[in-house]
Design an enzyme around this catalytic site. Structure first.
Site, short mmCIF file in Angstrom:
data_model
loop_
_atom_site.label_atom_id
_atom_site.label_comp_id
_atom_site.label_asym_id
_atom_site.label_seq_id
_atom_site.Cartn_x
_atom_site.Cartn_y
_atom_site.Cartn_z
N MET A 1 37.90 46.96 48.43
CA MET A 1 37.17 47.46 47.27
C MET A 1 37.38 46.56 46.08
SD MET A 1 38.83 50.91 45.68
CE MET A 1 39.26 50.91 43.97
N CYS A 2 36.31 45.93 45.67
CA CYS A 2 36.39 45.10 44.48
C CYS A 2 35.84 45.90 43.31
CB CYS A 2 35.56 43.83 44.63
SG CYS A 2 36.03 42.85 46.07
#
Lengths: 355, 936
Positions: A1-2
């Site tokens: 998850m960026c």
């Protein structure tokens, strides 16, 4: 998850107001995720990067200042001090969870090329299978520019190549290509990736939230190669000032209709629901001067029905859907901390308070 | 040459004024604020008559069923700037929208007769999509369509809105009747559950409620956080929970039907623009006449957006099916910079842009005609046009363009955010005529709202406001009531206040100001139609007295019954004192937040103008049934020197045959809320007592102890005036006193019980009893008010002279002359006992007789009735501790009883800094006097 965050203001802001102080800043978001029981969501522990354009005229040409590290963002003392002592009116910040590529500073966003700065939230599906096609497509100068190994950096090279082929020289020191050129280059880049992934018949949709700036205009996409799935989350907020109402809690102060402060973020930075508006899936947001423009990306994945509810399962599985705890309601009549001379607790105590 | 419009009034609020909507026919102004409020201003009384709080009030006691505290869900919509307002042309509905992504429809019922104002939220309109802030809203009357533009660049509309509200209202009334029975017992609820149709309504309400933007599930805001604690889940389908929610929306009252309407998918135009939609304007009149056909009604709008484009859309209603659709007609007008505001004066479209330009487009040719440039390159947040005069608002102020001229002024309102021009029609004719009065309203980010008179700007179009002509119009319109023009009164008062008529100052400046003021009043009386207007000279060069008479307009047969009323007033004022202590310029009339401010607004110029116009209005409308004589002096504040002589000298000129009643208004209420009628005043003797030696100032080291000092002499005799218990020792002082009778005490008791006196005095609460009033109003007093010595005031200097001011208040029964005599004799007697070489001097500075009216006489009865009618409450009958010198003079001279009606509220600060007068008091006073003068 960026996660990524973009700030563009009429006046410069101290970076700490974006990065370290807000309870829900992207740095603290990555930090928070340590508490998560849900193992499907990895920590954003694979490094981070901040790019900011200096306000000083002497320093303003040929690219922003970049600070990247592979240590987890919440653990970086330098980031804490730097962000307390640095001001800028255009900031790109990114926290990374690796999807492709190794843990290396060269793989950390944002990427820069002269005055252009780029970052990506999401992923190109089956990137390995289109990588060769992409590398053949771009000119040598951009092939050689590549230092890392990620899909995101390749997408940036493709963007630069596209801009170049449209007749703009990406190495122009003063940037300033105009919002139309930047937007069209972005659209074209997305189109290439969409077409190539379609050719190989990849099963899973690609999530392409790209953000690019030439130092004056910002263009951000929220895009997915699917007609039924939701793209990675993206919100924007605009107002007069971004103010701290109590330690760690911020809100967008809106005294009038003007957009002196514009923020675009994967996840809202405040808990005030009215402060944030979702960027529609499959559209491009442009910040031209201090004005926000929204353009649809109309192709086979465009959803005509305004009430159609896209499924967010895919983006959620990839940890690309913003999630936060609900805060206690924000006291609306409290003026900003500085205004009344109230003192603020030190950053360390604030962090403790967060745990 | 262009000139600045005049500021009529200014109101202050704590937060930015973001939007304005005027209801000229109802004389109301609506202002949307940054802190979720809509302020409602009554343009007649200049009062903020109502403040609407948008959204739910969380801890209101309205909800009988809810025991749990409100969830963060339900209160998260409370902070929402009201960004835009619009109205239906019939002024029945107000539409508001803003940062909470909701459009609210308010029904506005205003009854001008009893000034009652009913505002109800009758509908809430929402969209299930995330539209962000709503920046622009427009209601189209013919197609009954509401159109609004949003932050996510989409344009949404809802057709046949009145019908929808009506339908939904019927439904929700039915629902409310069952869901909210008088007694909340279980049987009723189960009965409700058994009722199939009611249940389906319940479900409908429930669904709609949960889909409101602040309630519906949001991936971000409502997901489980890392702590694993989920926020409040959407409410389950139980009547209790629904009623809780309904009541939080203030709609649980069955008399308070409320529709919740969702925008259907087909009514959402996505990407109507590529930027925020900031403005929607309607093309009126001629334009659509071409487009009308038998089957459809077409209305056209122009949307303006941050993307710089102004687009024309046609809103088409099929007469048969009632369906409304919106079609893009033209997207050709590109302004390059963002369009923040727009306005149309056909055939021109004026676009206010983000770089300080105003683009003017010809809508017939769709060509750019011209660009105007404001002095400052900031957003033109609002643009208004009237008869080719263009008013542009930006953060630096207001810019007015006309032909090749430009003026710019900064009204000190922080950054200006909103404005509107509106016109009050005095004729029934819808076309613009010379009698239409244009105003500009502007709102700023410092929370100020200002009202400007534009008639000066339009002088060449609208000949100046002559009172007579306009009133004549009003006669035709309304033959029953009296029309009083507050605007006109204000402009006269403004002029009157500007004269520095300080009678205490004997300077040339003040003498000349007084002379000019007297001339102004002379002209004003003559202009308003008074006859026998005269300036009467006063001896010793004191300021002149003005005499004017408005004669009755009865036929010769009837006018034998006409009474003659004398109005007494004064145009001089007390000095303004330390100007630092004033918030505004004392000699320039300021109107703020429903109050007039300036020296003299309360004492006595304000009440004077009120009285003049109460009579002039009757006279102009040919309704005056009694003679009213005005006798206005210019030296009241220094004790009316020479006034008595003038009265006697010109008695026949003033009174004619006979005066029946004397009226005056020269005091204020006892508190803020209760109208008062005054029937008693104390008298006064102000004396200066001086002890002098024939030596010069001495030194305490060299001369101390050598001779009797004036200061001690003075103190010794002053100390004889009162004993240690505070009893006044002047011989025969108390002899003639009467104790108040039972009726008197009853009135005093009534005052104590009704009025809130504690606000107005520095005494403690316990002191407020009848005894307090008896002491203050009906008992004499003696005060030492000043003490002065000669010399530099150095602690070692022995003054050669010392003086003290003594102010004695007298009550009916006491005789001024004999008290004076006794005081002097008493002091001299004690002084002689001192065997001092010094000399005693006693000077009476001024004096006034005590006065007591008869509160049961005819005039008081009539006055009481009219005050009760206008204020909707019975007046308090009060006396006062102060004095008016001329009241007894007049009574004696003209052999008529006097009636005193206080005008200002107790905080009026007469004689102090920041003198003020509540406009409501002022206009009500005018109405009361009009009625009283005709009914005597």
């Amino acid at each position: 998850m960026c996660r990524f965050l973009i700030f563009k203001g009429k006046e410069p802001i101290k970076l700490s107001h974006l990065l370290t102080r807000p309870a829900h800043s992207i740095i603290n978001q990555s930090f928070d995720s340590r508490l998560r029981l849900d193992r499907r969501r990895p920590m954003n522990g694979d490094g981070f990067g901040v790019a900011y354009y200096p306000t000083d005229q002497d320093l303003s040409q040929d690219g922003p200042c970049i600070f990247k590290a592979i240590t987890p963002a919440w653990n970086n003392q330098n980031l804490e001090t730097l962000s307390e002592k640095t001001k800028s009116d255009l900031v790109f910040a990114h926290v990374r969870a690796s999807t492709y590529g190794v843990l290396a500073e060269t793989n950390c966003h944002p990427f820069t090329y002269h005055n252009i700065c780029f970052m990506h939230n999401g992923g190109i599906s089956n990137f390995n299978m289109i990588k060769r096609k992409l590398l053949i497509h771009i000119g040598d100068i951009y092939l050689n520019f590549l230092q890392g190994s990620t899909d995101s950096e390749c997408a940036f090279a493709l963007f630069l190549d596209t801009l170049d082929k449209m007749g703009y020289d990406p190495s122009r020191k003063e940037g300033n290509f105009g919002h139309i050129a930047l937007r069209n280059a972005m659209l074209k880049t997305i189109e290439y990736i969409k077409d190539w992934t379609q050719e190989i018949g990849s099963g899973e949709p690609s999530l392409l939230n790209f953000a690019v700036t030439d130092g004056s205009t910002v263009v951000v996409s929220r895009y997915i190669t699917s007609k039924t799935d939701e793209a990675a989350s993206l919100h924007f907020s605009s107002g007069s000032r971004f103010v701290e109402t109590s330690p760690g809690e911020y809100r967008m102060e809106r005294l009038d209709r003007k957009q002196d402060v514009v923020m675009v973020a994967s996840e809202p930075l405040t808990f005030e629901r009215g402060d944030w508006t979702a960027v529609p899936t499959n559209s491009i947001l442009t910040i031209k001067k201090q004005t926000i423009l929204l353009h649809p990306i109309i192709d086979e994945y465009y959803q005509e029905d305004p009430l159609y509810l896209r499924s967010s399962t895919l983006a959620e599985d990839k940890g690309l859907m913003g999630t936060v705890p609900l805060a206690k309601s924000v006291e609306k009549n409290v003026p900003p901390l500085e205004r009344e001379g109230r003192t603020r607790q030190s950053i360390t105590t604030t962090t403790t308070h967060l745990i | 040459m262009l000139e600045n419009p005049e500021l009529i009034h200014k109101w202050d609020h704590t937060h930015s004024i973001l939007s304005i909507c005027a209801f000229p026919n109802k004389n109301l102004l609506f202002a949307g604020t940054q802190d979720s409020k809509i302020l409602v201003v009554d343009k007649r009384s200049y009062n903020v008559v109502k403040t609407i709080q948008i959204g739910n009030t969380t801890s209101s006691g309205l909800d009988p069923l809810s025991s749990s505290p409100p969830t963060s869900n339900s209160i998260s919509n409370t902070r929402s700037s009201v960004l835009c307002l619009d109205k239906s042309q019939d002024e029945k509905y107000l539409f508001s929208a803003g940062a909470d992504s909701l459009v609210r429809v308010w029904s506005i019922e205003y009854c001008p007769k009893d000034r009652s104002l009913q505002i109800k939220e009758v509908a809430t309109v929402y969209s299930i999509t995330d539209i962000g802030d709503i920046f622009a809203i427009k209601y189209l009357d013919e197609t009954q369509t509401l159109v609004f533009g949003c932050q996510n660049a989409s344009l949404l509309y809802l057709d046949n809105i009145v019908d929808r509200i009506h339908d939904s209202t019927t439904v929700s009334t039915a629902f409310n009747k069952t869901a909210f029975p008088p007694s909340h017992n279980n049987n009723d609820i189960s009965a409700l559950r058994n009722d199939e149709s009611a249940t389906s309504l319940l479900i409908q309400s429930q669904t709609n409620l949960d889909r409101l933007p602040h309630r519906r599930y949001d991936k971000f805001f409502d997901s489980k956080g890392p702590t694993g604690s989920a926020p409040q889940t959407p409410l389950s389908l139980s009547p209790e929970s629904i009623s809780r929610e309904l009541s939080s929306l203030n709609i649980c009252d069955s008399n308070y039907p409320h529709a919740i309407l969702e925008i259907p998918a087909e009514n959402i135009i996505r990407y109507a623009h590529n930027g925020f939609i900031y403005s929607i304007v309607q093309i009126m009149d001629t334009y659509n006449a071409l487009n009308h056909s038998d089957n459809v009604i077409t209305e056209s709008i122009i949307t303006g957006s941050g993307d710089g484009i102004s687009k024309i859309w046609n809103v088409v209603k099929n007469k048969k099916s009632g369906n409304v659709s919106i079609e893009l007609e033209d997207e050709g007008m590109d302004n390059d910079d963002g369009v923040i505001s727009q306005t149309i004066e056909f055939p021109f479209l004026y676009c206010g842009l983000s770089d300080g330009l105003i683009n003017i487009w010809d809508l017939n040719t769709r060509q750019l005609v011209s660009s105007l440039s404001a002095p400052d390159e900031s957003d033109i947040t609002s643009v208004s046009v009237h008869d080719d005069y263009v008013f542009a608002i930006n953060e630096e102020g207001i810019t007015l363009f006309y032909q090749d001229q430009l003026i710019h002024w900064n009204p000190n309102q922080g950054k200006l955010l909103s404005s509107e021009i509106f016109v009050t029609h005095n004729s029934t004719n819808s076309n613009l005529s010379a009698n239409d009065l244009p105003y500009l309203v502007a709102g700023g980010n410092d929370g100020s709202l200002t009202l400007w008179d534009l008639s000066f700007v339009f002088q060449n179009l609208h000949s100046s406001r002559t009172f007579a002509r306009r009133v004549q119009q009003d006669v035709e319109k309304d033959s029953l009531g009296v029309n009083i023009d507050t605007e006109e009164m204000l402009s006269s008062l403004k002029k009157l206040i500007s004269y520095k008529t300080v009678s205490q100052n004997d300077t040339t400046e003040c003498k000349m100001a007084s002379a000019r003021c007297a001339t102004y009043l002379y002209d004003l009386f003559a202009q308003l139609g008074a006859d026998n207007v005269k300036l009467l000279p006063v001896a010793d060069h004191h300021n002149p007295v003005i005499l004017a008479q408005f004669s009755n307009q009865l036929t010769p047969e009837d006018n034998r019954t006409a009474k003659k009323i004398l109005w007494y007033g004064h145009y001089d004022v007390i000095t303004a004192g330390d100007s630092e202590r004033w918030d505004t310029d004392p000699f320039s009339l300021t109107c703020e937040n429903g109050y007039l401010k300036g020296r003299g607004v309360s004492d006595n110029k304000g009440p004077l103008i009120s009285a003049i116009y109460s009579v002039a209005s009757l006279y102009q409308q040919k309704k005056l049934t009694n003679d009213v004589v005005f006798l206005i002096e210019g030296s009241e504040e220094i004790g009316s020197p020479g006034f008595e002589e003038v009265c006697n000298k010109f008695k026949s000129n003033i009174a004619g045959d006979n005066i029946d009643w004397i009226f005056l208004s020269n005091s204020s209420w006892v508190d803020e809320d209760h109208p008062c009628i005054n029937y008693g005043l104390r008298g006064v003797i102000n004396a200066e007592i001086t002890v002098k030696s024939n030596k010069s100032n001495g030194h305490s080291g060299i001369n101390g102890g050598v001779y009797p000092e004036p200061t001690f002499d003075l103190m010794r005799i002053l100390s004889k005036l009162q004993d240690d218990e505070g009893n006044i020792l002047i011989p025969d002082f108390h002899k003639p006193l009467r104790t108040p009778d039972d009726k008197e005490l009853e009135r005093f008791t009534n005052v104590i019980e009704s009025a809130t006196l504690s606000k107005t005095d520095s005494c403690t609460e316990n002191d407020y009893c009848v005894d307090y009033l008896v002491k203050n109003w009906a008992t004499p007093s003696l005060s030492i008010t000043s003490m002065n010595v000669s010399g530099p005031g150095n602690i070692t200097v022995i003054p050669h002279s010392a003086s003290a001011g003594v102010s004695i208040r007298l009550v009916p029964g006491q005789n001024v002359a004999s008290v004076k005599e006794n005081l002097e004799a008493y002091l001299r007697e004690h002084f002689s006992k001192l065997a001092s070489h010094n000399q005693l001097e006693i000077t009476v500075v001024n004096e006034a007789e005590p006065w007591l009216g008869d509160p049961s006489n005819h005039a008081y009865e009539v006055l009481k009735k009219e005050v009760t009618k206008t204020w909707e409450m019975e007046p308090l009958f009060v006396r006062e501790g102060g004095s008016i010198p001329s009241i007894r003079t007049l009574e004696r001279c003209f052999d008529a009883p006097a009636i005193q009606i206080p005008c200002g509220q107790s905080s009026a600060n007469a004689h102090l800094d920041n003198e003020n007068l509540r406009i409501q008091n002022w206009t009500n006073m005018t109405e009361i006097l009009s009625n009283v003068f005709n009914k005597l």
